[in-house]
Design an enzyme around this catalytic site. Structure first.
Site, PDB file in Angstrom:
ATOM      1  N   LYS A  86       0.849  -1.192   0.000  1.00  0.00           N
ATOM      2  CA  LYS A  86       0.000   0.000   0.000  1.00  0.00           C
ATOM      3  C   LYS A  86       0.884   1.241   0.000  1.00  0.00           C
ATOM      4  O   LYS A  86       1.796   1.367   0.840  1.00  0.00           O
ATOM      5  CB  LYS A  86      -0.855  -0.005   1.275  1.00  0.00           C
ATOM      6  CG  LYS A  86      -2.340   0.133   1.035  1.00  0.00           C
ATOM      7  CD  LYS A  86      -3.082  -0.074   2.347  1.00  0.00           C
ATOM      8  CE  LYS A  86      -4.501   0.406   2.258  1.00  0.00           C
ATOM      9  NZ  LYS A  86      -5.181   0.336   3.557  1.00  0.00           N
TER      10      LYS A  86
HETATM   11  O1  G3P Z   1      -7.927   0.983   5.375  1.00  0.00           O
HETATM   12  C1  G3P Z   1      -8.370   2.162   4.825  1.00  0.00           C
HETATM   13  C2  G3P Z   1      -9.785   2.569   5.174  1.00  0.00           C
HETATM   14  O2  G3P Z   1     -10.665   1.518   4.949  1.00  0.00           O
HETATM   15  C3  G3P Z   1      -9.929   3.233   6.493  1.00  0.00           C
HETATM   16  O3  G3P Z   1     -11.256   3.305   6.941  1.00  0.00           O
HETATM   17  O4  G3P Z   1     -12.900   3.668   8.736  1.00  0.00           O
HETATM   18  O5  G3P Z   1     -10.536   4.463   9.059  1.00  0.00           O
HETATM   19  O6  G3P Z   1     -12.069   5.620   7.470  1.00  0.00           O
HETATM   20  P1  G3P Z   1     -11.703   4.315   8.119  1.00  0.00           P
END
Ligand code: G3P
Length: 217
Positions: free
Chosen positions: A83
């Site tokens: 990533k």
């Molecule tokens: O892993 C990246 C993303 O899915 C993060 O999600 O819930 O932290 O906005 P969130």
């Protein structure tokens, strides 16, 4: 449409994997912190548990160091997707890793133009964050629609990996638009199985079946 779990919690991954519906896993530095475990140890364990792509995130801001980190992550297992952030340095790194046939997930995407750049850099996955988009007053699903149109216009094979999914409606809309993957927390995935009419219907069938006195086995 593929389902990835957005977690570094191995117990959740095992539970989800047991359904036979798990196609991959995404992690990020915050999820690694939440797991309380060593980065390399937990990524190796996840990559062993899950057959599909497992995203491991680089943290260096500059291309040279990010590339070294990416190569080290990719060496953990064959199913690692490195990533990188949607920055100029991140996309340079994406291009270099793809030249070595290493899967790359370009993360922190908040605009269709950014997604276009990632596809041009050969990204395997682009991760637009729909929940965080909604949080600041934009419509995350409109972003997914735009990316789908642009990728189809030019035949890019970068997969749209809808990230920052918060609820089943995000998953439904992603599927309607034709996104390739949705990555979600375990609690959001469990909600996809649920419907109150399924529960009440099952209770009714159970009651009537018990009254018949029959047994299938
Ligand atoms: O892993 C990246 C993303 O899915 C993060 O999600 O819930 O932290 O906005 P969130």
């Amino acid at each position: 449409m593929k389902f990835f779990l957005d977690t570094a919690n191995i117990d959740e991954i095992r539970e989800a994997n047991a359904t036979g519906l798990l196609d991959g896993v995404t992690t990020n530095p915050s999820l690694i912190k939440k797991s309380g475990r060593d980065f390399f140890e937990v990524i190796a364990e996840i990559a062993d548990e899950v057959k599909g792509p497992v995203s491991a995130e680089t943290t260096a801001p500059d291309h040279e160091t990010m590339l070294k980190e990416g190569l080290k992550c990719a060496a953990i297992a064959d199913n690692i997707a490195v990533k990188v952030p949607l920055t100029m340095e991140g996309l340079k790194t994406c291009k270099a890793l793809r030249a070595k046939d290493i899967m790359v997930n370009v993360t922190l995407c908040f605009s269709a133009n950014q997604a276009l750049l990632a596809a041009k850099a050969g990204a395997t996955f682009i991760s637009p964050f729909v929940g965080r988009h909604d949080d600041v007053g934009f419509n995350g699903m409109e972003l997914i629609e735009d990316i789908r149109i642009i990728y189809d216009n030019y035949g890019f094979d970068t997969e749209i990996l809808v990230a920052s999914v918060r609820h089943p409606t995000h998953v439904l809309e992603s599927a309607r638009i034709g996104a390739d993957v949705a990555t979600m927390p375990w609690d959001a995935m469990q909600k996809l199985f649920k419907h109150p009419l399924t529960d009440s219907g099952l209770a009714g069938f159970d009651k009537d079946w018990a009254a018949t006195g029959f047994s299938i086995l």
